[in-house]
Design an enzyme around this catalytic site. Structure first.
Site, PDB file in Angstrom:
ATOM      1  N   SER A   1      57.937  39.484  66.971  1.00  0.00           N
ATOM      2  CA  SER A   1      58.602  38.544  67.869  1.00  0.00           C
ATOM      3  C   SER A   1      59.604  39.314  68.704  1.00  0.00           C
ATOM      4  CB  SER A   1      59.302  37.454  67.064  1.00  0.00           C
ATOM      5  OG  SER A   1      60.408  38.026  66.425  1.00  0.00           O
TER       6      SER A   1
ATOM      7  N   ASP B   1      62.286  41.161  67.002  1.00  0.00           N
ATOM      8  CA  ASP B   1      61.982  42.426  66.343  1.00  0.00           C
ATOM      9  C   ASP B   1      62.209  43.614  67.266  1.00  0.00           C
ATOM     10  OD1 ASP B   1      61.212  41.149  64.051  1.00  0.00           O
ATOM     11  OD2 ASP B   1      59.101  41.077  64.611  1.00  0.00           O
TER      12      ASP B   1
ATOM     13  N   HIS C   1      54.667  33.746  67.705  1.00  0.00           N
ATOM     14  CA  HIS C   1      54.605  32.475  66.989  1.00  0.00           C
ATOM     15  C   HIS C   1      53.175  32.014  66.727  1.00  0.00           C
ATOM     16  CE1 HIS C   1      58.838  32.217  67.348  1.00  0.00           C
ATOM     17  NE2 HIS C   1      58.783  32.276  68.664  1.00  0.00           N
TER      18      HIS C   1
ATOM     19  N   MET D   1      66.163  51.038  62.919  1.00  0.00           N
ATOM     20  CA  MET D   1      66.595  51.953  61.859  1.00  0.00           C
ATOM     21  C   MET D   1      68.100  52.229  61.973  1.00  0.00           C
ATOM     22  SD  MET D   1      64.114  52.568  59.802  1.00  0.00           S
ATOM     23  CE  MET D   1      64.775  53.906  58.835  1.00  0.00           C
TER      24      MET D   1
ATOM     25  N   GLY E   1      30.807  17.580  33.773  1.00  0.00           N
ATOM     26  CA  GLY E   1      31.915  16.790  33.236  1.00  0.00           C
ATOM     27  C   GLY E   1      33.198  17.142  33.969  1.00  0.00           C
TER      28      GLY E   1
ATOM     29  N   GLY F   1      35.475  20.158  28.452  1.00  0.00           N
ATOM     30  CA  GLY F   1      34.983  20.980  27.345  1.00  0.00           C
ATOM     31  C   GLY F   1      33.705  21.740  27.686  1.00  0.00           C
ATOM     32  N   LYS F   2      33.335  21.757  28.960  1.00  0.00           N
ATOM     33  CA  LYS F   2      32.085  22.410  29.378  1.00  0.00           C
ATOM     34  C   LYS F   2      32.067  23.881  28.966  1.00  0.00           C
ATOM     35  CE  LYS F   2      32.853  21.584  33.784  1.00  0.00           C
ATOM     36  NZ  LYS F   2      34.153  20.917  33.703  1.00  0.00           N
TER      37      LYS F   2
ATOM     38  N   SER G   1      30.183  19.709  38.866  1.00  0.00           N
ATOM     39  CA  SER G   1      29.042  19.097  39.577  1.00  0.00           C
ATOM     40  C   SER G   1      29.178  17.573  39.606  1.00  0.00           C
ATOM     41  CB  SER G   1      27.712  19.533  38.969  1.00  0.00           C
ATOM     42  OG  SER G   1      27.736  19.573  37.562  1.00  0.00           O
TER      43      SER G   1
END
Ligand SMILES: Nc1ncnc2c1ncn2[C@@H]1O[C@H](COP(=O)(O)OS(=O)(=O)O)[C@@H](OP(=O)(O)O)[C@H]1O
Ligand SMILES: Nc1ncnc2c1ncn2[C@@H]1O[C@H](COP(=O)(O)OP(=O)(O)O)[C@@H](O)[C@H]1O
Length: 634
Positions: free
Chosen positions: A31, A34, A113, A166, A468, A473-474, A542
């Site tokens: 931007s 910066d 942006h 820097m 399920g 518990g599959k 599924s």
């Protein structure tokens, strides 16, 4: 008395640009805060490339509005653009030109942006390199991640991390190394390869044109030096054959018919080469190769040429001439990344014009496989794409076209979509791969068949399909079943939802459409596995009856065993193994099965496994005996 100004005039600069110095196109990301404007302004100034009128304006603007006392305020060079933006003038991308004694540069300045994603994509699509600016006092920001992602999406090959300001961090080597490390992690996760890092102060001029003695730990090169060292358009792989997209057919008289365009690809085109005209496929040979100043023996990547052919074949604008023995692919269906650039959203099914090179065809997006969150790179299910959104889509064209994938050759792998009503550019796209037409595919007959593969394993192939709710518990039961079968000497494999979604289906989310596609893929894989003679255990939510029926239809009678893992929502939720129900209830997880996405229980499954009343062990035994029972084939 006015002094004589020796700086080049605009006209002189343009004339110089016609020289044969190499050209590097680059983009700056970051931007204004910066220090992007200051950086570009200073690079242009220090490289003596400023046009006289620009400099005069800069001197007077710096006196009037500058923030740098008596000094020049380089940011003002770029800030004119901001003003234009404020006035609501749409600027696709602002390009600045400058040159040094050895190289010409075109820099695309793209605002940082998110709402300017389309601008950045436009700028990056032709860039050889990018400078990603990071403010040393702030470190990597969300936008750094976004910019890095867009650079990877667009295949910008050389990325320079410029750690700016820097001077505000006491020229700290430690801080630089820290930011460099974070960025290189990000870059490698995105597949960006060529990374250079330079600590700079755009304001003070450190490490821009010459190495700064305020950072003796940095051994170079300075930023401008680095820009000189970068190769321009990545030399295409010399093994790859040439391609010549025909921009126009040049027919000044009845005895001359030339095909003009810019040569692409790694290989050289020679007079006498065999040539194929695509998509028609007709073959001829190159009679003449003509450049701007006359006939040539050969031409290479990037040269604008006209060729004539040895015999009369039908060639039109938009066709692609290719080396006869190494043609490019032809297809009418693609998977592509699309950056949506229109105020009107992309709607799958709507017809757009697709322009690729000099060719225009009608096209539809048949499916948005997912949208990508450009800040986090997460895949999100989407039914439409809004302005500045990026999607991975399937496209269907009304005719087959010659193409290359974007990765192989940008010029033949990128396209734009055009709104058929308004003629505005609606999207930019990058072809990732062709989805071949099934009519062109033939089933390959093989000597070893399913029966032979099963016999050697001494078993009957099966597909046990566990369905399920999440947490029903599959996985637990499937895991036990596999252990038991293995102990009995059987050959098995588990396809588990969570695992498949890390690989084969990692492009899919949890929308209805994506689940349908997920199950379609898994069913096909399961079928291949039974074809290999295996007992395959499929463990997916599924949720839709019709998809499970679709899966069932892929298998011979008796081979498909639907095992309904019957656990109530309350029970599954009380287990909440992965904490997903809590998240879904808190609204942090959308489309969660049983909460805000449906589950349709099977009507007549081969097995119903009631986890509230039987242990996982008992249920696994039931599955094993059903699986191995001879009558289950009936
Ligand atoms: N929104 C939503 N809905 C359902 N499940 C979700 C969701 N988000 C993530 N997960 C996790 O993904 C696993 C289910 O993936 P599947 O491939 O089996 O789902 S589906 O068959 O396509 O519906 C599922 O694994 P299991 O709990 O083993 O079923 C979850 O861990
Ligand atoms: N009878 C049972 N059968 C299967 N799992 C059970 C049973 N009783 C309790 N559980 C527990 O329920 C959880 C099921 O989780 P998991 O197998 O991962 O489900 P899914 O694969 O369907 O998401 C496990 O913690 C498991 O120990």
């Amino acid at each position: 008395m006015a002094s004589v100004d020796t700086r080049p005039s605009a006209a002189q600069v343009l004339l110089q640009s016609a020289e044969t110095k190499s050209l590097l196109r680059f983009i700056t990301c970051g931007s204004v805060d910066d220090g992007k404007s200051t950086l570009i302004g200073r690079l242009i100034y220090e490289s003596q490339g400023l046009l006289t009128d620009q400099l005069t304006a800069l001197e007077s603007d710096s006196r009037k509005h500058g923030t740098q006392g008596e000094g020049l305020d380089f940011a003002l060079l770029m800030d004119g653009l901001e003003a234009e933006r404020e006035q609501g003038i749409t600027i696709d991308v602002a390009y600045r030109y400058f040159e040094t004694p050895t190289r010409k540069f075109i820099v695309a300045d793209c605002p940082g942006h998110e709402q300017y994603t389309r601008n950045m994509v436009t700028g990056a699509s032709t860039a050889d390199a990018a400078i990603v600016l990071v403010d040393v006092t702030k470190g990597l920001l969300l936008q750094t991640r976004r910019h890095a992602y867009l650079l990877s999406l667009l295949g910008v090959r050389h990325v320079i991390l410029a750690v700016n300001k820097m001077d505000l961090a006491s020229y700290s080597h430690e801080r630089f190394v820290e930011i460099e490390g974070e960025f290189s992690k990000l870059a490698s996760s995105l597949g960006l390869k060529q990374i250079w890092s330079v600590p700079i102060s755009a304001l003070q001029g450190d490490n821009l044109t010459a190495l700064s003695d305020r950072m003796p730990w940095y051994k170079g090169p300075a930023l401008l030096e680095l820009l000189h060292q970068l190769p321009d358009l990545e030399a295409p792989d010399s093994q790859r054959a040439w391609r010549l997209p025909v921009q126009y057919v040049n027919r000044p008289s009845s005895d001359f018919r030339g095909y003009a365009g810019t040569l692409l690809g790694g290989g050289k085109l020679h007079e006498g080469d065999s040539v194929r005209v695509l998509p028609a496929g007709t073959v001829s040979s190159i009679a003449r190769v003509i450049g701007p100043s006359g006939d040539l023996d050969r031409a290479s990547h990037g040269q604008a040429i006209t060729v004539t052919l040895a015999n009369e074949v039908d060639v039109s604008r938009g066709d692609v001439l290719v080396a006869a023995d190494s043609p490019c692919e032809i297809a009418d269906q693609f998977a592509a990344h699309i950056v949506w650039m229109d105020e009107q959203p992309l709607l799958p099914g709507r017809s757009y014009w697709l322009q690729i090179g000099a060719r225009t065809v009608a096209a539809q997006v048949t499916e948005i496989k997912h949208r990508v969150d450009i800040n986090t790179q997460e895949y999100i299910a989407a039914k439409r794409l809004e302005l500045n959104e990026i999607g991975f889509c399937n496209l269907y064209l009304d005719r087959a076209i010659p193409f290359e994938t974007y990765e192989q050759l940008r010029e033949l792998g990128s396209f734009v979509l055009i709104d058929r009503q308004t003629y505005s550019t609606a999207a930019a796209g990058m072809i990732r791969f062709a989805l071949r037409r099934s009519a062109n595919l033939h089933w390959q007959a093989l000597d070893i068949d399913k029966q032979a593969r099963a016999n050697i394993k001494q078993q009957t192939p099966k597909c046990i399909w566990f369905t399920g709710l999440s947490g029903s518990g599959k996985s637990t039961i499937a895991n036990l079943v596999e252990r038991k079968l293995l102990a009995l000497g059987h050959h098995t494999y588990i396809l588990d939802g969570d695992n498949i979604r890390h690989g084969l289906s990692k492009d899919l989310g949890f929308s209805d459409e994506d689940r349908v596609e997920n199950i379609r893929r898994v069913a096909e894989v399961a079928k291949l596995m039974t074809d290999a003679g295996l007992i395959v255990l499929v463990s997916f939510i599924s949720p839709f009856r019709s998809d499970r029926e679709m899966a069932r239809r892929l298998f011979p009678d008796g081979e498909f065993i639907e095992a309904f893992v019957d656990t109530s929502l309350e029970l599954a939720e009380s287990r909440d193994v992965k904490g997903l129900y809590a998240k879904a209830r808190a609204g942090q997880l959308k489309n969660f099965t049983g909460i805000d996405s449906p589950y349709e229980p099977p009507e007549s499954p081969e097995l119903t496994l009631a986890t509230a009343t039987a242990s996982a062990e008992e249920l696994a035994d039931q599955v094993v005996s059903r699986c191995l029972a001879p009558d289950s084939d009936a």
